[in-house]
Design an enzyme around this catalytic site. Structure first.
Site, PDB file in Angstrom:
ATOM      1  N   SER A   1       0.851  -1.191   0.000  1.00 38.22           N
ATOM      2  CA  SER A   1       0.000   0.000   0.000  1.00 38.22           C
ATOM      3  C   SER A   1       0.885   1.239   0.000  1.00 38.22           C
ATOM      4  O   SER A   1       2.019   1.214   0.500  1.00 38.22           O
ATOM      5  CB  SER A   1      -0.891   0.023   1.251  1.00 38.22           C
ATOM      6  OG  SER A   1      -1.570   1.268   1.378  1.00 38.22           O
TER       7      SER A   1
ATOM      8  N   TYR B   1      -1.785  -0.799  10.268  1.00 40.87           N
ATOM      9  CA  TYR B   1      -1.903  -1.043   8.832  1.00 40.87           C
ATOM     10  C   TYR B   1      -0.694  -0.492   8.083  1.00 40.87           C
ATOM     11  O   TYR B   1      -0.055  -1.200   7.292  1.00 40.87           O
ATOM     12  CB  TYR B   1      -3.192  -0.423   8.294  1.00 40.87           C
ATOM     13  CG  TYR B   1      -3.402  -0.634   6.809  1.00 40.87           C
ATOM     14  CD1 TYR B   1      -3.900  -1.841   6.339  1.00 40.87           C
ATOM     15  CD2 TYR B   1      -3.102   0.366   5.883  1.00 40.87           C
ATOM     16  CE1 TYR B   1      -4.091  -2.055   4.977  1.00 40.87           C
ATOM     17  CE2 TYR B   1      -3.286   0.162   4.524  1.00 40.87           C
ATOM     18  CZ  TYR B   1      -3.787  -1.044   4.077  1.00 40.87           C
ATOM     19  OH  TYR B   1      -3.963  -1.257   2.740  1.00 40.87           O
TER      20      TYR B   1
END
Length: 266
Positions: free
Chosen positions: A156, A170
């Site tokens: 990501s 995350y």
């Protein structure tokens, strides 16, 4: 040009017949990638934690190609082993493994729970390592010097730079995925297995629905993207197909931002 002088360009992006595994393939980016491979003629196996999600996704994706599914909870070692056994019984080799399954957790710093780290690291990082490890026999069976087996990890842009959200575990987990990608690539290159990562920016997924389903918030998100829009299924599927085709056979240990230029401006 080949030795006979004929152009090889039309076959550079061919993935027809390749055996592809996509974790978290029942929705979001995993679904987009699985659909792209199915449409391109690959044989695709997808997984999800929920059996009903697997059944629904296969019902939809089978209209585009050869797709099977198996439910497995990749947050556990038992779930990883179960999926690996299913794959081994389905394919005699794995040409492409897409480690896409992931989760997120958001909470203010003072309130962020230990469980919010344990779950996210287990799903986003540990399962990537363990499933790749378990499927090494199938990856090795498919690998050759001219056509390596491919591992594609879904990271990501939150692992490349700091976002404004409270997704502490995350972002850390995705940065770990990027480094794990490089470490695995260095280890497996001699066996003709390439390992790369894609780092998506904003795409229409369940994780981003709270933003992209609101027209005003979506406009704000698009305003942060230099190319002025969120990603499309073709954007992420095309990158995965490129990495899995002859065109991408000489790439390994890369992290490719698929983000419309967002990471370059942070």
């Amino acid at each position: 040009m080949n030795r006979a002088g004929a152009s090889e360009v039309p076959g550079l992006f061919d993935v027809a017949g390749k055996r592809v595994v996509v974790t978290g393939g029942t929705r979001g980016i995993g679904y987009m990638i699985a659909k792209g491979f199915a449409e391109a003629g690959a044989r695709v196996a997808i997984s999800s934690r929920k059996p009903e999600a697997c059944e629904a996704a296969v019902g939809e994706l089978s209209a585009f190609g050869d797709v099977v599914a198996h439910p497995a909870d990749l947050a556990t070692e038992e779930g990883v082993a179960d999926l690996a056994a299913f794959v081994a019984g389905t394919f005699d080799g794995v040409d492409v493994l897409v480690n896409n399954a992931g989760a997120t957790w958001g909470a203010p710093l003072e309130e962020f729970p230990a469980a919010g780290f344990d779950k996210i690291v287990n799903v986003n990082v540990k399962s990537v390592f363990l499933l790749t490890q378990k499927l090494l026999p199938q990856l090795r069976a498919a690998a050759s010097i001219d056509d390596p087996a491919r591992v594609i990890n879904v990271g990501s842009i939150d692992g490349l730079g700091v976002s404004g959200t409270d997704n502490f575990s995350y972002g850390a987990s995705k940065a770990a995925v990027h480094m794990l990608t490089r470490k695995l690539a260095a280890t497996l290159a001699r066996e003709y297995i390439t390992v790369n990562a894609v780092a998506p920016g904003p795409f229409p997924t369940k994780m981003t629905a709270f933003l992209l389903d609101d027209p005003e918030l979506k406009s704000e998100v698009e305003g942060t993207v230099p190319l002025g829009r969120v990603g499309s299924p073709e954007d992420i599927a095309g990158t995965a197909i490129f990495l899995s085709s002859r065109a991408g056979a000489y790439l390994t240990a890369t992290v490719i931002p698929v983000d419309g230029g967002t990471s370059g401006t942070r």
